[in-house]
Design a protein around this motif. Structure first.
Motif, PDB file in Angstrom:
ATOM      1  N   LEU A 540       0.834  -1.203   0.000  1.00  0.00           N
ATOM      2  CA  LEU A 540       0.000   0.000   0.000  1.00  0.00           C
ATOM      3  C   LEU A 540       0.867   1.251   0.000  1.00  0.00           C
ATOM      4  O   LEU A 540       0.553   2.240  -0.672  1.00  0.00           O
ATOM      5  N   LEU A 541       1.959   1.213   0.739  1.00  0.00           N
ATOM      6  CA  LEU A 541       2.839   2.379   0.786  1.00  0.00           C
ATOM      7  C   LEU A 541       3.455   2.673  -0.581  1.00  0.00           C
ATOM      8  O   LEU A 541       3.631   3.836  -0.953  1.00  0.00           O
ATOM      9  N   GLN A 542       3.759   1.621  -1.348  1.00  0.00           N
ATOM     10  CA  GLN A 542       4.367   1.811  -2.676  1.00  0.00           C
ATOM     11  C   GLN A 542       3.339   2.132  -3.749  1.00  0.00           C
ATOM     12  O   GLN A 542       3.716   2.380  -4.894  1.00  0.00           O
ATOM     13  N   GLY A 543       2.056   2.128  -3.395  1.00  0.00           N
ATOM     14  CA  GLY A 543       1.029   2.408  -4.388  1.00  0.00           C
ATOM     15  C   GLY A 543       0.745   1.241  -5.300  1.00  0.00           C
ATOM     16  O   GLY A 543       0.098   1.407  -6.338  1.00  0.00           O
ATOM     17  N   VAL A 544       1.222   0.027  -4.944  1.00  0.00           N
ATOM     18  CA  VAL A 544       0.941  -1.151  -5.766  1.00  0.00           C
ATOM     19  C   VAL A 544      -0.558  -1.439  -5.752  1.00  0.00           C
ATOM     20  O   VAL A 544      -1.152  -1.779  -6.775  1.00  0.00           O
ATOM     21  N   SER A 545      -1.174  -1.303  -4.593  1.00  0.00           N
ATOM     22  CA  SER A 545      -2.622  -1.498  -4.446  1.00  0.00           C
ATOM     23  C   SER A 545      -3.215  -0.207  -3.890  1.00  0.00           C
ATOM     24  O   SER A 545      -2.742   0.307  -2.872  1.00  0.00           O
ATOM     25  N   ARG A 546      -4.241   0.306  -4.569  1.00  0.00           N
ATOM     26  CA  ARG A 546      -4.867   1.556  -4.142  1.00  0.00           C
ATOM     27  C   ARG A 546      -6.350   1.383  -3.819  1.00  0.00           C
ATOM     28  O   ARG A 546      -7.043   2.370  -3.603  1.00  0.00           O
ATOM     29  N   SER A 547      -6.803   0.159  -3.768  1.00  0.00           N
ATOM     30  CA  SER A 547      -8.223  -0.088  -3.543  1.00  0.00           C
ATOM     31  C   SER A 547      -8.539  -0.319  -2.062  1.00  0.00           C
ATOM     32  O   SER A 547      -9.407  -1.101  -1.730  1.00  0.00           O
ATOM     33  N   TYR A 548      -7.810   0.348  -1.186  1.00  0.00           N
ATOM     34  CA  TYR A 548      -8.070   0.213   0.251  1.00  0.00           C
ATOM     35  C   TYR A 548      -9.142   1.215   0.671  1.00  0.00           C
ATOM     36  O   TYR A 548      -9.425   2.193  -0.014  1.00  0.00           O
ATOM     37  N   THR A 549      -9.711   0.956   1.823  1.00  0.00           N
ATOM     38  CA  THR A 549     -10.642   1.911   2.428  1.00  0.00           C
ATOM     39  C   THR A 549      -9.976   2.521   3.649  1.00  0.00           C
ATOM     40  O   THR A 549      -9.031   1.970   4.209  1.00  0.00           O
ATOM     41  N   GLY A 550     -10.494   3.635   4.103  1.00  0.00           N
ATOM     42  CA  GLY A 550      -9.834   4.369   5.174  1.00  0.00           C
ATOM     43  C   GLY A 550      -8.861   5.374   4.593  1.00  0.00           C
ATOM     44  O   GLY A 550      -8.941   5.741   3.409  1.00  0.00           O
ATOM     45  N   TYR A 551      -7.924   5.802   5.404  1.00  0.00           N
ATOM     46  CA  TYR A 551      -6.970   6.834   4.982  1.00  0.00           C
ATOM     47  C   TYR A 551      -5.554   6.403   5.309  1.00  0.00           C
ATOM     48  O   TYR A 551      -5.236   6.077   6.458  1.00  0.00           O
ATOM     49  N   LEU A 552      -4.732   6.372   4.283  1.00  0.00           N
ATOM     50  CA  LEU A 552      -3.297   6.144   4.429  1.00  0.00           C
ATOM     51  C   LEU A 552      -2.608   7.424   3.975  1.00  0.00           C
ATOM     52  O   LEU A 552      -2.623   7.755   2.780  1.00  0.00           O
ATOM     53  N   LYS A 553      -2.044   8.150   4.925  1.00  0.00           N
ATOM     54  CA  LYS A 553      -1.520   9.481   4.635  1.00  0.00           C
ATOM     55  C   LYS A 553      -0.002   9.521   4.752  1.00  0.00           C
ATOM     56  O   LYS A 553       0.591   8.893   5.640  1.00  0.00           O
ATOM     57  N   LEU A 554       0.593  10.270   3.829  1.00  0.00           N
ATOM     58  CA  LEU A 554       2.019  10.552   3.850  1.00  0.00           C
ATOM     59  C   LEU A 554       2.186  12.049   4.001  1.00  0.00           C
ATOM     60  O   LEU A 554       1.765  12.817   3.131  1.00  0.00           O
ATOM     61  N   ASP A 555       2.723  12.454   5.139  1.00  0.00           N
ATOM     62  CA  ASP A 555       2.856  13.886   5.453  1.00  0.00           C
ATOM     63  C   ASP A 555       1.509  14.592   5.391  1.00  0.00           C
ATOM     64  O   ASP A 555       1.403  15.729   4.904  1.00  0.00           O
ATOM     65  N   GLY A 556       0.475  13.907   5.854  1.00  0.00           N
ATOM     66  CA  GLY A 556      -0.857  14.492   5.923  1.00  0.00           C
ATOM     67  C   GLY A 556      -1.650  14.442   4.631  1.00  0.00           C
ATOM     68  O   GLY A 556      -2.780  14.924   4.579  1.00  0.00           O
TER      69      GLY A 556
END
Length: 755
Positions: A540-556
């Protein structure tokens, strides 16, 4: 050192140091002008994404337009004169190329005053533009401009690949198609004259024994033959240029579309099978630029010659057309059953190719496990399957060929017998010369008609191949995510807020309500049993999968709002099994970043602990790495991968089981280097070996997709049962050896006391 080597440093992208020069290089000014023009259209580009062409001190309009198209913009470089440039009054900013390699932005023009207004790309947008007349501009300007605008609608690169998409690509070559059509029409007309001349030779020269007429006719034949040869050569040359241009454009689109597919798709597909389907697209190319084009070119001959045949003998002409029509009907009748069998044959050949690819890709495993016989057996089965359907398709294709042959023989032989009969019965209907001329032209009429019918058969096969290729290439791509989105300065603060994720096709959650915050500069360890979700977090951090729910934030900022290329370039990623490309050590460390210098390479290798073994190699940093990295060890490969990751000075690094395949000595060296590398940057380290995570600021314990605990090592040992269990399992042997080592001493002391 060429100018392109300075691009990353001058643009602020180099991982260390800064230029002391007050004035940027001309190449940087030109790039800044392009970025400003793109920004006008809402496109935020990163200068670090630009890779200069070898040998170019300053990027050319062609190179810049190529880069802009890759980034999702529309761009065109062209040469224009002053009188046309000054009339572009309502145009957006235009990039003007200067002779010193720099550029400026034309923001306005006034034909009445005879001036244009230029803006310095290094200055703010609010800076006042400078008026320039033709004389002053001619001293600087090369005459080249770059026009930039945002994408409107679906581009050719993103449109679904269909037969119409292919036809549109071919029709773009309007000039070549026009020249081919003209040459074909001229050839069709020239092909009428030789039969006419032959008819005159038979009717006039032979009957009247006129040698002078024969000499004149011979001269005319030589002239017409010469023209026909030259026109035929010219048409073939133009056709070759056309097919080469289409092939080049198709290859570029094909590769761009393939690499734009998401990683998840590749993980679900068999590589050999997928490549076989993709390569089927070239059958469509061959059809469009080969059989289809040649058949339509022959139609020019048909339209020109057919009226002449009716002029010679309407009876024979109708017989020729009717016979050719029967041939076409037979071909059409057999098209459907043949296409069904062809589908099975293509699928069988694709599966056999997949076995071949898999065997070659896994040849090391095949050899070490002595799997040759089992793979041979599988290959034999696949070959038998291919042969079965190939034989079936050959048999069914043999039927129309057999039925057509008598009709084809009638056109070539029967018509002359009928014509001879008509000449005997009614000499005024057709003469001997006219009969010979008819025979010379009749075959050229039947060929296009038969070819049109056979196109139906070819079209069916081509559409099958197109469907195979489209099943891969028409998959949703990452192009939009790679070319749009925010490009913030990455600091490394991470935040998971109620993140849930399910893999495609799975029924259970891989991540369940994951929540934790990570300040910038933190070293985080991820531990847990297999399948607990550790690697899913890194995906998820690498953007390989973007179909998650919720919020994954990098520097807000939510990761889904960040440009994917910018995101991945801002990360340093080291995996358990890292792939090195065939090339030198230097090329692998600077992969994708040709602007970095040898000093940058040495600095990265030193940080990764790779400098020592590289310098011991005969060619040093120019040592060639073979395919599969067979000439270096696993530990050396891992350290080169770390050097490749740190050369960009990323603010966030991900290490997913980066040391699990190393020997203890290599692992200790890599871990020591990682502690030094981790200073001042966020580190996310996934490892089954808890000893390598002891010095992490925080350790996140995962279990079945949930966060069980998050704390330093000492705290987790006290309060987290899962972590304590894992720690004891990995360290019990060390403690056991320690106990055994102390037992003899204790027993000896007791004996001494007893004595």
């Amino acid at each position: 050192m060429n100018q392109s080597d300075h691009v990353p440093e001058l643009a602020g992208a180099a991982p260390h140091g800064a230029h002391t020069a007050e004035k940027p290089a001309p190449a940087i000014i030109r790039l800044r002008a392009v970025l400003a023009a793109a920004k006008y259209h809402g496109l935020e580009l990163d200068i670090r994404d630009f890779a200069a062409e070898p040998g170019e001190e300053s990027p050319s309009p062609a190179t810049l337009s190529r880069w802009l198209r890759e980034q999702g913009a529309m761009a065109k470089g062209m040469r224009i004169r002053w009188r046309y440039l000054i009339k572009m009054t309502n145009s957006p900013p235009i990039v003007l190329m200067f002779r010193d390699g720099s550029a400026a932005l034309m923001v306005a023009s006034s034909p009445e005053k005879g001036v244009i207004w230029l803006r310095d790309p290094l200055k703010d947008e609010s800076a006042e533009p400078v008026p320039v007349d033709e004389l002053r501009l001619s001293r600087l300007w090369t005459g080249d401009v770059l026009l930039v605008k945002g994408q409107v609608g679906q581009s050719e690169a993103e449109a679904p690949i269909t037969f119409g998409w292919f036809a549109k690509m071919v029709l773009r070559e309007k000039k070549s198609l026009r020249d081919i059509a003209i040459a074909s029409m001229a050839l069709s007309i020239l092909q009428i004259f030789p039969p006419l001349i032959v008819m005159q030779v038979i009717d006039k020269v032979v009957n009247y024994h006129s040698l002078s007429t024969l000499i004149s006719i011979s001269g005319i034949i030589v002239v017409f033959s010469l023209y026909e040869v030259l026109l035929g050569y010219g048409r073939q040359e133009i056709s070759l240029i056309l097919t080469t241009r289409v092939d080049a454009r198709l290859s570029l689109h094909l590769f761009s579309r393939l690499v734009a597919l998401p990683l998840e798709y590749f993980e679900r597909q068999q590589t050999g099978n997928m490549l076989g389907r993709v390569m089927a697209i070239y059958k469509v190319r061959d059809f469009l630029t080969g059989k289809l084009m040649s058949t339509f070119l022959d139609l020019f001959t048909l339209f020109v010659i057919l009226p002449f045949l009716f002029y010679l003998s309407s009876t024979l002409a109708w017989m020729t057309v009717a016979t050719a029509g029967m041939i076409g009907l037979i071909v059409v009748i057999f098209t459907a059953p043949l296409s069904r069998i062809m589908d099975k044959q293509i699928a069988a050949e694709r599966d056999r190719s997949a076995v071949l690819y898999e065997t070659v890709a896994g040849i090391r495993t095949l050899k070490t496990l002595a799997l040759e016989n089992s793979r041979k057996q599988l290959w034999d089965e696949m070959t038998a399957y291919v042969v079965r359907w190939k034989l079936a398709s050959g048999r069914i294709a043999n039927w129309p060929q057999t039925l057509v042959k008598p009709l084809d023989m009638f056109i070539n032989r029967g018509i002359i017998l009928v014509g001879a009969y008509l000449a005997v019965v009614n000499p005024s209907a057709v003469g001997a010369g006219g009969l010979v001329a008819f025979m010379m032209l009749g075959g050229r009429v039947a060929a296009p008609l038969v070819g049109m019918a056979k196109l139906m058969d070819d079209y069916t096969e081509v559409m099958t191949s197109l469907g195979e290729a489209a099943s891969v290439l028409n998959q949703p791509t990452e192009t939009k995510a790679l070319t749009t989105g925010m490009r913030p300065v990455i600091k490394g603060a991470l935040s998971f807020e109620g993140v849930n994720f399910t893999y495609p096709g799975a029924t259970t959650l891989a991540l369940k309500d994951v929540n934790f915050d990570l300040p910038a500069g933190t070293m985080l360890g991820l531990v847990g049993r297999s399948g607990s979700g550790k690697s899913t977090i890194t995906r998820l951090l690498q953007g390989v999968s973007r179909s998650y729910t919720g919020y994954l934030k990098l520097d807000g900022i939510d990761l889904r709002e960040i440009n994917l290329t910018h995101l991945r370039r801002s990360f340093g990623v080291v995996l358990q099994d890292n792939f090195l490309f065939r090339g030198t050590i230097r090329e692998n460390i600077t992969a994708g970043r040709p602007g970095y210098t040898i000093d940058d390479v040495i600095r990265a290798a030193r940080m990764a602990g790779a400098e020592e073994f590289i310098e011991r190699m005969p060619a040093g940093y120019e040592t060639f790495i073979e395919e599969g990295s067979t000439n270096i060890s696993g530990g050396q490969r891992q350290r080169l991968a770390i050097a490749r990751a740190v050369i960009t000075d990323p603010k966030l690094m991900i290490l997913d089981e980066a040391t699990s395949a190393l020997d203890p000595e290599s692992e200790a060296l890599v871990n020591a280097n990682l502690e030094r590398i981790g200073k001042g940057r966020t580190m996310v380290i996934v490892s089954h070996r808890l000893s390598s995570l002891v010095n992490c600021d925080q350790i996140c314990v995962m279990d079945r997709g949930t966060v069980v605990d998050l704390a330093p090592h000492a705290v987790l040992l006290e309060r987290c049962e899962i972590y304590r269990t894992l720690w004891m399992q990995q360290n019990r042997h060390t403690e056991g050896r320690h106990t055994q080592k102390n037992t003899p001493d204790q027993d000896t002391s007791l004996l001494v006391e007893g004595e």
